[in-house]
Scaffold this motif. Structure first.
Motif, PDB file in Angstrom:
ATOM      1  N   VAL A   1       0.872  -1.120   0.065  1.00  0.00           N
ATOM      2  CA  VAL A   1       0.254   0.460  -0.241  1.00  0.00           C
ATOM      3  C   VAL A   1       0.652   1.228   0.253  1.00  0.00           C
ATOM      4  N   GLY A   2       2.050   1.175   0.029  1.00  0.00           N
ATOM      5  CA  GLY A   2       2.762   2.365  -0.439  1.00  0.00           C
ATOM      6  C   GLY A   2       2.244   3.451   0.585  1.00  0.00           C
ATOM      7  N   LEU A   3       2.690   4.442   1.030  1.00  0.00           N
ATOM      8  CA  LEU A   3       2.771   5.388   2.122  1.00  0.00           C
ATOM      9  C   LEU A   3       1.384   5.336   2.939  1.00  0.00           C
ATOM     10  N   GLN A   4       0.431   4.421   2.063  1.00  0.00           N
ATOM     11  CA  GLN A   4      -0.923   5.116   2.779  1.00  0.00           C
ATOM     12  C   GLN A   4      -1.276   4.995   4.087  1.00  0.00           C
ATOM     13  N   ASN A   5      -0.268   3.949   4.256  1.00  0.00           N
ATOM     14  CA  ASN A   5       0.091   3.695   6.288  1.00  0.00           C
ATOM     15  C   ASN A   5      -0.192   4.904   7.349  1.00  0.00           C
ATOM     16  N   PHE A   6       1.024   5.613   6.354  1.00  0.00           N
ATOM     17  CA  PHE A   6       1.592   6.899   7.415  1.00  0.00           C
ATOM     18  C   PHE A   6       0.636   8.172   7.122  1.00  0.00           C
ATOM     19  N   ILE A   7       0.467   8.045   5.651  1.00  0.00           N
ATOM     20  CA  ILE A   7      -0.947   8.849   5.666  1.00  0.00           C
ATOM     21  C   ILE A   7      -1.988   8.875   7.002  1.00  0.00           C
ATOM     22  N   ASP A   8      -2.446   7.393   6.838  1.00  0.00           N
ATOM     23  CA  ASP A   8      -3.791   7.204   7.929  1.00  0.00           C
ATOM     24  C   ASP A   8      -3.094   8.016   9.084  1.00  0.00           C
ATOM     25  N   LEU A   9      -2.298   6.790   9.019  1.00  0.00           N
ATOM     26  CA  LEU A   9      -1.481   8.139  10.724  1.00  0.00           C
ATOM     27  C   LEU A   9      -1.568   9.473  10.756  1.00  0.00           C
ATOM     28  N   LEU A  10      -1.137  10.057  10.063  1.00  0.00           N
ATOM     29  CA  LEU A  10      -0.974  11.933  10.303  1.00  0.00           C
ATOM     30  C   LEU A  10      -2.829  12.117  10.372  1.00  0.00           C
ATOM     31  N   GLN A  11      -3.566  11.404   9.384  1.00  0.00           N
ATOM     32  CA  GLN A  11      -5.254  11.899  10.090  1.00  0.00           C
ATOM     33  C   GLN A  11      -5.560  10.832  10.851  1.00  0.00           C
ATOM     34  N   ASP A  12      -4.932  10.423  11.695  1.00  0.00           N
ATOM     35  CA  ASP A  12      -5.507   9.925  12.973  1.00  0.00           C
ATOM     36  C   ASP A  12      -5.723  10.616  13.840  1.00  0.00           C
ATOM     37  N   GLU A  13      -6.515  11.261  14.299  1.00  0.00           N
ATOM     38  CA  GLU A  13      -6.892  12.192  15.687  1.00  0.00           C
ATOM     39  C   GLU A  13      -5.702  11.644  17.506  1.00  0.00           C
ATOM     40  N   LEU A  14      -6.157  10.302  17.023  1.00  0.00           N
ATOM     41  CA  LEU A  14      -5.758   9.485  18.329  1.00  0.00           C
ATOM     42  C   LEU A  14      -4.517   8.818  18.066  1.00  0.00           C
ATOM     43  N   PHE A  15      -3.860   8.956  17.271  1.00  0.00           N
ATOM     44  CA  PHE A  15      -2.475   8.989  17.133  1.00  0.00           C
ATOM     45  C   PHE A  15      -1.643  10.328  17.184  1.00  0.00           C
ATOM     46  N   LEU A  16      -1.843  11.617  16.991  1.00  0.00           N
ATOM     47  CA  LEU A  16      -2.087  13.069  17.687  1.00  0.00           C
ATOM     48  C   LEU A  16      -1.623  12.833  18.751  1.00  0.00           C
ATOM     49  N   GLN A  17      -2.844  12.552  19.498  1.00  0.00           N
ATOM     50  CA  GLN A  17      -3.257  12.227  20.782  1.00  0.00           C
ATOM     51  C   GLN A  17      -1.842  11.457  21.722  1.00  0.00           C
ATOM     52  N   VAL A  18      -2.052  10.422  21.102  1.00  0.00           N
ATOM     53  CA  VAL A  18      -0.630   9.771  21.632  1.00  0.00           C
ATOM     54  C   VAL A  18       0.702   9.609  21.644  1.00  0.00           C
TER      55      VAL A  18
ATOM     56  N   THR B   1      -3.648   8.209  29.076  1.00  0.00           N
ATOM     57  CA  THR B   1      -2.046   7.763  29.062  1.00  0.00           C
ATOM     58  C   THR B   1      -1.278   7.444  27.874  1.00  0.00           C
ATOM     59  N   ASN B   2      -2.226   7.127  26.861  1.00  0.00           N
ATOM     60  CA  ASN B   2      -2.078   6.056  26.079  1.00  0.00           C
ATOM     61  C   ASN B   2      -0.779   6.242  25.104  1.00  0.00           C
ATOM     62  N   THR B   3       0.023   5.698  24.884  1.00  0.00           N
ATOM     63  CA  THR B   3       1.545   6.584  24.406  1.00  0.00           C
ATOM     64  C   THR B   3       2.119   5.589  22.936  1.00  0.00           C
ATOM     65  N   LEU B   4       3.090   6.270  22.040  1.00  0.00           N
ATOM     66  CA  LEU B   4       3.584   4.839  21.624  1.00  0.00           C
ATOM     67  C   LEU B   4       3.574   3.887  21.202  1.00  0.00           C
ATOM     68  N   VAL B   5       4.390   3.864  22.348  1.00  0.00           N
ATOM     69  CA  VAL B   5       4.761   2.195  22.352  1.00  0.00           C
ATOM     70  C   VAL B   5       2.902   1.152  22.850  1.00  0.00           C
ATOM     71  N   PHE B   6       2.888   1.816  23.979  1.00  0.00           N
ATOM     72  CA  PHE B   6       1.329   0.828  23.565  1.00  0.00           C
ATOM     73  C   PHE B   6       0.250   0.691  22.465  1.00  0.00           C
TER      74      PHE B   6
ATOM     75  N   SER C   1       3.285  11.063  24.781  1.00  0.00           N
ATOM     76  CA  SER C   1       4.786  10.748  25.157  1.00  0.00           C
ATOM     77  C   SER C   1       5.521  11.469  25.281  1.00  0.00           C
ATOM     78  N   PHE C   2       4.884  12.860  23.700  1.00  0.00           N
ATOM     79  CA  PHE C   2       6.167  13.458  24.641  1.00  0.00           C
ATOM     80  C   PHE C   2       5.798  14.128  26.001  1.00  0.00           C
ATOM     81  N   ILE C   3       5.320  14.826  26.220  1.00  0.00           N
ATOM     82  CA  ILE C   3       4.657  15.333  27.601  1.00  0.00           C
ATOM     83  C   ILE C   3       5.378  14.040  28.890  1.00  0.00           C
ATOM     84  N   TYR C   4       5.119  12.814  28.748  1.00  0.00           N
ATOM     85  CA  TYR C   4       5.943  11.567  29.151  1.00  0.00           C
ATOM     86  C   TYR C   4       6.895  11.673  29.508  1.00  0.00           C
ATOM     87  N   THR C   5       7.633  11.758  28.240  1.00  0.00           N
ATOM     88  CA  THR C   5       9.488  11.675  28.623  1.00  0.00           C
ATOM     89  C   THR C   5       9.608  13.325  28.932  1.00  0.00           C
ATOM     90  N   PHE C   6       9.826  14.820  28.409  1.00  0.00           N
ATOM     91  CA  PHE C   6      10.217  15.326  28.785  1.00  0.00           C
ATOM     92  C   PHE C   6       9.950  15.513  29.967  1.00  0.00           C
TER      93      PHE C   6
END
Length: 289
Positions: free
Chosen positions: A48-65, A240-245, A69-74
């Motif tokens: 599917v090429g880059l479709q998965n990455f496009i879907d990620l960037l359009q997913d509000e849940l992923f942006l929240q995750v 509390t959802n982060t990238l690895v979870f 992750s950045f808040i937890y890390t820093f």
């Protein structure tokens, strides 16, 4: 002569094979899977090429995750570095009390994460938890801790800092004890104020240790998983959802392997970029002895 030259390379072949098999190959395979749409069961993996990455960037849940992750890390890095430095300065004294304090501070680091998570779930229980009992005893309102989306991420940060600060403090203590005493003695002869000695001597001499801790702290914090899996399952309301979870859920719960692999590639890129930025901007401030 040829045998002597090739012998050292033969000695490192097992390590290289293990490194390629368990590090390089999984990364390459993950990048390949990120361009496919696979459900973990089908024999074919449609490209599917880059479709998965496009879907990620359009997913509000992923942006929240990503934000979580950045808040937890820093937050964990900032708190760990500050608290660990204070503890290291406190423990940097000869005597039996210092040894006991070092063992006490370091002990949370060697406890299994499962035990730590269960302990803190009890401490943060809204009805019977010790933390709410302390708050109520001083006239403060009880908190929902892990059950409130406004406090849940902070609660996990608190657990992470409690678990890791002992490791940070002992590494910093080793750095403090490696600073030559003669430098401080010279500063005392010049009647240099303590705050100036700390700023001009201690911090520059500790800079390699701080730099090391900042890099490994960034990598480890972005990979947090156990506390989330045991304590919150990414909730409430994905606070509390982060990238690895998130990767784990999509890969092994929803069987969206290609999508999860794309998120894994994003995680790899973020960690790599942050590490390079550390070397580019912070290494200049590192004082190598």
């Amino acid at each position: 002569m040829f045998g002597k030259r090739i012998y050292p390379y033969l000695m490192i072949v097992p390590a290289i094979v293990i490194f390629i098999a368990f590090y390089i190959y999984p990364i390459v395979y993950m990048v390949y899977l990120s361009s496919t749409q696979w459900d973990f069961l089908s024999a074919t993996k449609p490209f599917v090429g880059l479709q998965n990455f496009i879907d990620l960037l359009q997913d509000e849940l992923f942006l929240q995750v990503l934000s979580n992750s950045f808040i937890y890390t820093f937050s964990t890095i900032a708190l760990n570095m500050c608290l660990a430095l204070l503890l290291a300065l406190w423990m940097n004294k000869p005597g039996v009390f210092s040894g006991i304090l070092q063992g006490t501070v370091f002990s949370p680091h060697i406890i299994s994460m499962v035990s730590v998570a269960i302990l803190w779930m009890w401490l943060m229980d809204p009805q019977y938890g010790l933390l709410n009992g302390i708050l109520e005893s001083v006239g403060l309102p009880a908190l929902q801790w892990l059950r409130d989306s406004h406090t849940s991420l902070f609660s996990l940060i608190l657990v992470g800092v409690w678990k890791q600060v002992g490791f940070y403090s002992l590494i910093l203590l080793a750095g403090l004890q490696s600073i030559p005493k003669e430098i401080y003695e010279a500063a005392d002869l010049d009647k240099t104020p303590l705050w100036r000695s700390f700023y001009k001597i201690t911090m520059p001499m500790l800079s390699p240790t701080l730099f090391f801790l900042m890099i490994i702290g960034t990598i480890n914090s972005f990979q947090v998983f156990e506390t989330i899996s045991i304590m919150t399952q990414g909730g409430p309301v994905n606070s509390t959802n982060t990238l690895v979870f998130y990767i784990y859920e999509n890969g092994f719960k929803y069987f969206k392997i290609g999508y999860a692999s794309a998120a894994g590639v994003v995680l790899l890129v973020i960690i790599s970029v942050l590490t390079l930025l550390h070397f580019k901007f912070l290494e200049k401030r590192v004082h190598y002895r």
